[in-house]
Design an enzyme around this catalytic site. Structure first.
Site, PDB file in Angstrom:
ATOM      1  N   GLY A  41       0.851  -1.374  -0.077  1.00  0.00           N
ATOM      2  CA  GLY A  41      -0.068  -0.086   0.026  1.00  0.00           C
ATOM      3  C   GLY A  41       0.809   1.361   0.146  1.00  0.00           C
ATOM      4  CB  THR A  44      -1.141  11.305   2.589  1.00  0.00           C
ATOM      5  OG1 THR A  44      -2.396  11.483   1.858  1.00  0.00           O
ATOM      6  CG2 THR A  44      -0.753  12.527   2.676  1.00  0.00           C
ATOM      7  CB  VAL A  48       2.279  -0.233   3.882  1.00  0.00           C
ATOM      8  CG1 VAL A  48       2.442  -1.403   4.777  1.00  0.00           C
ATOM      9  CG2 VAL A  48       1.885   0.815   4.588  1.00  0.00           C
ATOM     10  CE  LYS A  63       2.107   4.777   7.685  1.00  0.00           C
ATOM     11  NZ  LYS A  63       0.936   5.211   8.799  1.00  0.00           N
ATOM     12  CG  ASP A 158      -8.491   8.470   7.334  1.00  0.00           C
ATOM     13  OD1 ASP A 158      -9.489   8.677   6.546  1.00  0.00           O
ATOM     14  OD2 ASP A 158      -7.142   8.111   6.689  1.00  0.00           O
TER      15      ASP A 158
END
Length: 355
Positions: A41, A44, A48, A63, A158
């Protein structure tokens, strides 16, 4: 609390380093490596990777913090995420194992417990929708996590399907705390640009300056509807389109059902369609009355009347048939994210020991 100021963040960063949370000392940085297996992934706040420990063979999520635009050290969002994950230890929050620094402070990675897939990509790749029993099992885990967060006076800000990870054993874990904030009483203004558009509560779209846990709960309603319908319920392409989709689903808001709406900063800037009926029952004709009641409770226009995580956990929806799946009965799914291309051989060699 309000947004942390840069000066206090720099002090906090020094404290974290002094206390040893950046756990790889300079003399061991090249001896404690992880091989990147594949990209899982990119967002912003970081990239990852799935990675394997060279000494333990443990699979973890790596990450890498995005530092390209930073001139004054680690980004505030990453610092806040690290601080919260070090503080929070719950079954449904992804575990932060360590924070590692490469040869330079600009090379920082969070080592997180690995989960096989995220809910958004899982839904995209499933050939059939989740059963209602599976939906209940997933939602109960999400709600328990949010109850833990909110009881600690923390908003995630989020909540969305792609930030809900799932292990092969059906355990759901929330990730990405870059926008999460602690708050107090009275609630102080915070950065308004939070929550991915499809999951934004209407008060955010209308410019409210007060942020509460009700933001997270609206997003929970979107996720429940997404799981039940096997597609996002409010896939807006802009703020105006998002508001229109909400009105199509729930009807037109007014000061009678949402006291103070006309005083919100952006309320006069949108032309809202005049629709006086709620479409939830039409969208989910097969859903029980208890299920529709829960969705309506989560999709309340007036934030102060919106369901809390505790309210939802007490809902008769989760106590009625079909009963939620037990963890050991949850199905396993292919590792869709692991089919993506692995880092190139050059990248793997040059960055393998410098996360």
């Amino acid at each position: 609390m309000a947004e942390a100021d840069p000066e206090s963040d720099q002090i906090r960063l020094k404290c974290i380093r002094k206390e040893g949370f950046f756990t790889v000392p300079p003399e061991h940085r090249l001896g404690r490596c992880r091989n990147k297996l594949n990209l899982t992934g990119e967002g912003t706040f970081g990239i990852v990777y799935r990675a394997r420990g060279t000494q333990t063979d443990e699979i973890v999520a790596l990450k890498k913090v995005q530092m390209d635009k930073e001139k004054d050290g680690i980004p505030i969002s990453s610092l806040q995420e690290i601080t919260l994950l070090l503080r929070l230890h719950y079954p449904n929050i992804v575990e932060l194992k360590e924070v590692v620094v490469g040869n330079h402070l600009e090379s920082i990675s969070l080592v997180l417990a690995y989960c096989e897939q995220d809910l958004a990509s899982l839904l995209e790749n499933m050939t059939a929708p989740c059963s209602e029993a599976q939906v209940k099992r997933i939602m109960l885990q999400v709600l328990r996590h949010l109850q833990d967060l909110h009881s600690n006076l923390i908003m995630h800000r989020d909540v969305k399907a792609s930030n809900l990870l799932m292990t092969d054993r059906g355990c759901v874990k929330t990730v990405d705390f870059g926008l999460a904030r602690a708050y107090g009483v009275p609630v102080k203004p915070m950065t308004p640009k939070v929550v991915t558009l499809w999951y934004q509560a209407p008060e955010l779209l209308l410019g409210t300056t007060t942020q509460t846990t009700s933001f997270d709960m609206w997003a929970v309603g979107c996720i429940l509807a997404e799981l039940l319908a096997h597609k996002p319920p409010l896939p807006g392409t802009s703020e105006i389109h998002q508001i229109d989709l909400i009105v199509q689903l729930l009807g037109m808001p007014s000061d009678n059902i949402w006291p103070g709406i006309s005083k919100l900063p952006l309320a006069g800037q949108y032309s809202i369609r005049k629709q006086h009926y709620n479409n939830l029952k039409h969208k989910f004709p097969w859903l029980s009355e208890a299920g529709l009641c829960l969705l309506n409770f989560l999709f309340m226009y007036y934030p102060k009347k919106r369901a809390t995580a505790g309210d939802c956990l007490e809902s008769s929806y989760f106590k009625g048939k079909p009963l939620h799946e037990f963890p050991e009965l949850m199905p396993t799914f292919p590792h869709h994210c692991n089919t993506r291309a692995a880092p190139s051989a050059v990248e793997g060699q040059s960055k393998r020991c410098k996360p």
